[in-house]
Motif scaffolding. Structure first.
Motif, PDB file in Angstrom:
ATOM      1  N   THR A 123      39.306  87.193   9.785  1.00 16.35           N
ATOM      2  CA  THR A 123      38.960  86.968  11.187  1.00 16.35           C
ATOM      3  C   THR A 123      37.565  86.371  11.326  1.00 16.35           C
ATOM      4  O   THR A 123      37.337  85.472  12.149  1.00 16.35           O
ATOM      5  N   SER A 124      36.629  86.836  10.514  1.00 19.70           N
ATOM      6  CA  SER A 124      35.248  86.353  10.600  1.00 19.70           C
ATOM      7  C   SER A 124      35.114  84.872  10.276  1.00 19.70           C
ATOM      8  O   SER A 124      34.133  84.231  10.666  1.00 19.70           O
ATOM      9  N   ASP A 125      36.106  84.303   9.576  1.00 19.04           N
ATOM     10  CA  ASP A 125      36.051  82.889   9.191  1.00 19.04           C
ATOM     11  C   ASP A 125      36.929  82.013  10.069  1.00 19.04           C
ATOM     12  O   ASP A 125      36.934  80.783   9.909  1.00 19.04           O
ATOM     13  N   TRP A 126      37.687  82.600  10.976  1.00 19.46           N
ATOM     14  CA  TRP A 126      38.698  81.844  11.697  1.00 19.46           C
ATOM     15  C   TRP A 126      38.110  80.687  12.502  1.00 19.46           C
ATOM     16  O   TRP A 126      38.555  79.529  12.378  1.00 19.46           O
ATOM     17  N   ARG A 127      37.141  80.965  13.337  1.00 20.10           N
ATOM     18  CA  ARG A 127      36.602  79.917  14.203  1.00 20.10           C
ATOM     19  C   ARG A 127      35.919  78.821  13.391  1.00 20.10           C
ATOM     20  O   ARG A 127      36.051  77.627  13.699  1.00 20.10           O
ATOM     21  N   GLU A 128      35.227  79.198  12.337  1.00 18.38           N
ATOM     22  CA  GLU A 128      34.537  78.210  11.501  1.00 18.38           C
ATOM     23  C   GLU A 128      35.529  77.268  10.818  1.00 18.38           C
ATOM     24  O   GLU A 128      35.238  76.095  10.615  1.00 18.38           O
ATOM     25  N   ARG A 129      36.711  77.775  10.477  1.00 15.21           N
ATOM     26  CA  ARG A 129      37.704  76.960   9.778  1.00 15.21           C
ATOM     27  C   ARG A 129      38.344  75.912  10.693  1.00 15.21           C
ATOM     28  O   ARG A 129      38.914  74.930  10.212  1.00 15.21           O
ATOM     29  N   ARG A 130      38.311  76.139  11.998  1.00 12.29           N
ATOM     30  CA  ARG A 130      38.846  75.178  12.975  1.00 12.29           C
ATOM     31  C   ARG A 130      40.289  74.772  12.644  1.00 12.29           C
ATOM     32  O   ARG A 130      40.648  73.591  12.632  1.00 12.29           O
ATOM     33  N   ILE A 131      41.105  75.744  12.383  1.00 12.61           N
ATOM     34  CA  ILE A 131      42.497  75.498  12.030  1.00 12.61           C
ATOM     35  C   ILE A 131      43.305  75.173  13.286  1.00 12.61           C
ATOM     36  O   ILE A 131      43.220  75.877  14.294  1.00 12.61           O
ATOM     37  N   GLU A 132      44.064  74.087  13.225  1.00 13.66           N
ATOM     38  CA  GLU A 132      44.944  73.715  14.332  1.00 13.66           C
ATOM     39  C   GLU A 132      46.275  74.425  14.110  1.00 13.66           C
ATOM     40  O   GLU A 132      47.174  73.911  13.443  1.00 13.66           O
ATOM     41  N   ALA A 133      46.383  75.634  14.662  1.00  4.53           N
ATOM     42  CA  ALA A 133      47.534  76.481  14.371  1.00  4.53           C
ATOM     43  C   ALA A 133      48.737  76.125  15.235  1.00  4.53           C
ATOM     44  O   ALA A 133      48.619  76.012  16.456  1.00  4.53           O
ATOM     45  N   ARG A 134      49.899  75.972  14.594  1.00  7.55           N
ATOM     46  CA  ARG A 134      51.161  75.912  15.324  1.00  7.55           C
ATOM     47  C   ARG A 134      51.600  77.312  15.694  1.00  7.55           C
ATOM     48  O   ARG A 134      52.094  77.560  16.790  1.00  7.55           O
ATOM     49  N   LEU A 135      51.402  78.246  14.780  1.00 10.08           N
ATOM     50  CA  LEU A 135      51.623  79.649  15.069  1.00 10.08           C
ATOM     51  C   LEU A 135      50.586  80.472  14.321  1.00 10.08           C
ATOM     52  O   LEU A 135      50.089  80.069  13.275  1.00 10.08           O
ATOM     53  N   ALA A 136      50.240  81.616  14.888  1.00  9.67           N
ATOM     54  CA  ALA A 136      49.254  82.495  14.263  1.00  9.67           C
ATOM     55  C   ALA A 136      49.387  83.896  14.821  1.00  9.67           C
ATOM     56  O   ALA A 136      49.722  84.081  16.000  1.00  9.67           O
ATOM     57  N   THR A 137      49.128  84.876  13.970  1.00  6.66           N
ATOM     58  CA  THR A 137      49.065  86.264  14.408  1.00  6.66           C
ATOM     59  C   THR A 137      47.911  86.941  13.681  1.00  6.66           C
ATOM     60  O   THR A 137      47.737  86.772  12.479  1.00  6.66           O
ATOM     61  N   GLN A 138      47.120  87.682  14.440  1.00  4.66           N
ATOM     62  CA  GLN A 138      46.006  88.438  13.876  1.00  4.66           C
ATOM     63  C   GLN A 138      46.435  89.885  13.687  1.00  4.66           C
ATOM     64  O   GLN A 138      47.057  90.484  14.570  1.00  4.66           O
ATOM     65  N   SER A 139      46.113  90.442  12.541  1.00  7.51           N
ATOM     66  CA  SER A 139      46.444  91.828  12.270  1.00  7.51           C
ATOM     67  C   SER A 139      45.422  92.372  11.285  1.00  7.51           C
ATOM     68  O   SER A 139      44.414  91.739  10.992  1.00  7.51           O
ATOM     69  N   GLY A 140      45.681  93.542  10.780  1.00  5.59           N
ATOM     70  CA  GLY A 140      44.738  94.091   9.844  1.00  5.59           C
ATOM     71  C   GLY A 140      45.163  95.463   9.352  1.00  5.59           C
ATOM     72  O   GLY A 140      46.013  96.119   9.964  1.00  5.59           O
ATOM     73  N   PRO A 141      44.603  95.788   8.216  1.00  8.04           N
ATOM     74  CA  PRO A 141      43.583  95.065   7.464  1.00  8.04           C
ATOM     75  C   PRO A 141      44.181  93.999   6.554  1.00  8.04           C
ATOM     76  O   PRO A 141      45.395  93.954   6.348  1.00  8.04           O
ATOM     77  N   MET A 142      43.313  93.126   6.001  1.00  8.88           N
ATOM     78  CA  MET A 142      43.747  92.280   4.913  1.00  8.88           C
ATOM     79  C   MET A 142      44.009  93.168   3.705  1.00  8.88           C
ATOM     80  O   MET A 142      43.267  94.122   3.440  1.00  8.88           O
ATOM     81  N   LEU A 143      45.073  92.871   2.998  1.00 13.08           N
ATOM     82  CA  LEU A 143      45.455  93.645   1.819  1.00 13.08           C
ATOM     83  C   LEU A 143      44.751  93.127   0.575  1.00 13.08           C
ATOM     84  O   LEU A 143      44.248  93.909  -0.257  1.00 13.08           O
ATOM     85  N   VAL A 144      44.749  91.807   0.450  1.00 13.15           N
ATOM     86  CA  VAL A 144      44.137  91.133  -0.695  1.00 13.15           C
ATOM     87  C   VAL A 144      43.194  90.065  -0.154  1.00 13.15           C
ATOM     88  O   VAL A 144      43.556  89.315   0.767  1.00 13.15           O
ATOM     89  N   VAL A 145      41.979  89.998  -0.698  1.00 12.12           N
ATOM     90  CA  VAL A 145      40.969  89.055  -0.242  1.00 12.12           C
ATOM     91  C   VAL A 145      40.463  88.275  -1.448  1.00 12.12           C
ATOM     92  O   VAL A 145      39.793  88.828  -2.327  1.00 12.12           O
ATOM     93  N   ASP A 146      40.823  86.997  -1.513  1.00 12.76           N
ATOM     94  CA  ASP A 146      40.396  86.132  -2.615  1.00 12.76           C
ATOM     95  C   ASP A 146      40.696  86.770  -3.973  1.00 12.76           C
ATOM     96  O   ASP A 146      39.864  86.781  -4.872  1.00 12.76           O
ATOM     97  N   GLY A 147      41.887  87.316  -4.099  1.00 17.93           N
ATOM     98  CA  GLY A 147      42.337  87.873  -5.369  1.00 17.93           C
ATOM     99  C   GLY A 147      41.933  89.307  -5.632  1.00 17.93           C
ATOM    100  O   GLY A 147      42.308  89.875  -6.664  1.00 17.93           O
ATOM    101  N   ALA A 148      41.199  89.929  -4.722  1.00 18.68           N
ATOM    102  CA  ALA A 148      40.736  91.309  -4.913  1.00 18.68           C
ATOM    103  C   ALA A 148      41.384  92.235  -3.891  1.00 18.68           C
ATOM    104  O   ALA A 148      41.588  91.860  -2.728  1.00 18.68           O
ATOM    105  N   ILE A 149      41.720  93.448  -4.321  1.00 16.39           N
ATOM    106  CA  ILE A 149      42.229  94.460  -3.402  1.00 16.39           C
ATOM    107  C   ILE A 149      41.142  94.804  -2.387  1.00 16.39           C
ATOM    108  O   ILE A 149      39.958  94.915  -2.736  1.00 16.39           O
ATOM    109  N   ASN A 150      41.522  94.953  -1.142  1.00 17.70           N
ATOM    110  CA  ASN A 150      40.557  95.330  -0.111  1.00 17.70           C
ATOM    111  C   ASN A 150      39.788  96.581  -0.569  1.00 17.70           C
ATOM    112  O   ASN A 150      40.395  97.623  -0.851  1.00 17.70           O
TER     113      ASN A 150
END
Length: 243
Positions: A123-150
């Motif tokens: 979520t903290s990176d969403w606005r910076e990424r400027r993704i043109e989403a056709r569909l999106a859903t926000q939830s949490g927590p992330m389970l895996v982050v860049d290959g590491a367990i939360n």
């Protein structure tokens, strides 16, 4: 004679002494959609409601699962985008873990963009990424982050719940999973990282989570719906393609 129609790949996976239903959606062949309300603004509320809605449009439901966490008014708790239209805004509030799973950091957004490429982003990176989403859903927590367990997950936790989640193993390869019995967050995250090969994965929801496929019917926690879903992923096929 009806022609064969390719369906999302559904399989049972046994991992770490637990069983999971795993469904893979190939965006090169299947159009993944999000649905919350009908044309009159009424919530579809359940996978059965979604299927009946599709039937009325001559579309057969091949796959569905609930899309994420909702608030007390049964609206998506965070960002929710259908066909490029944001129906709910990004939620950047930070509560304690005791405030619910959505508040466990980092939480994130699963999306399919205008190029039909999928991903999971914090979520903290969403606005910076400027993704043109056709569909999106926000939830949490992330389970895996860049290959590491939360790191918020305790491997020794005794908190066992039914759990569902999603990742994009490749830009056009989306993987959904739901546990067939209660498991810990840590075990569920390891399924995505170690068994399903995901570098980023997002928790969708828990106790009411279910996956439906035409081939296998329902898998998941709830035999009877007691609360409505606020948003559901779906893959449909035009019934004319099966005639």
């Amino acid at each position: 004679m009806a022609s064969a129609v390719a369906q999302p790949l559904s399989r049972r996976v046994h991992f770490d002494a637990a069983d999971f239903r795993v469904v893979e959606v190939d965006l090169a062949h299947d159009r993944l959609e999000l649905h919350w309300r009908d044309a009159q603004g009424q919530p579809l509320a359940s996978i059965d409601g979604l299927r009946h809605w599709g039937d009325g449009q001559g579309r057969e439901l091949l796959f569905a699962t609930n899309a994420g966490i909702y608030d007390r008014q049964f609206r998506p708790l965070g960002l929710y985008v259908e066909e490029g239209v944001a129906l709910r805004p990004l939620n950047t509030a930070r509560g304690s873990a005791g405030a619910g799973n959505f508040s466990i950091q980092p939480n994130g957004v699963f999306y399919v963009d205008a190029r039909n490429h999928a991903g999971v982003v914090a979520t903290s990176d969403w606005r910076e990424r400027r993704i043109e989403a056709r569909l999106a859903t926000q939830s949490g927590p992330m389970l895996v982050v860049d290959g590491a367990i939360n790191p918020a997950f305790d491997e020794q936790s005794d908190s066992l719940k039914w759990r569902s989640g999603v990742c994009a193993r490749a830009p056009q390869q989306v993987v959904f999973a739901v546990s067939e019995a209660p498991v810990t967050f840590h075990a569920f995250a390891r399924l995505f990282r170690d068994e399903l090969g995901c570098r980023d994965a997002l928790y969708l929801d828990g106790t009411l989570s279910r996956i439906y496929t035409k081939a296998d019917g329902y898998t998941g926690a709830a035999a009877v719906m007691v609360k409505p879903y606020a948003g559901m992923f779906a893959v449909f096929v035009d019934r004319r393609a099966t005639e």
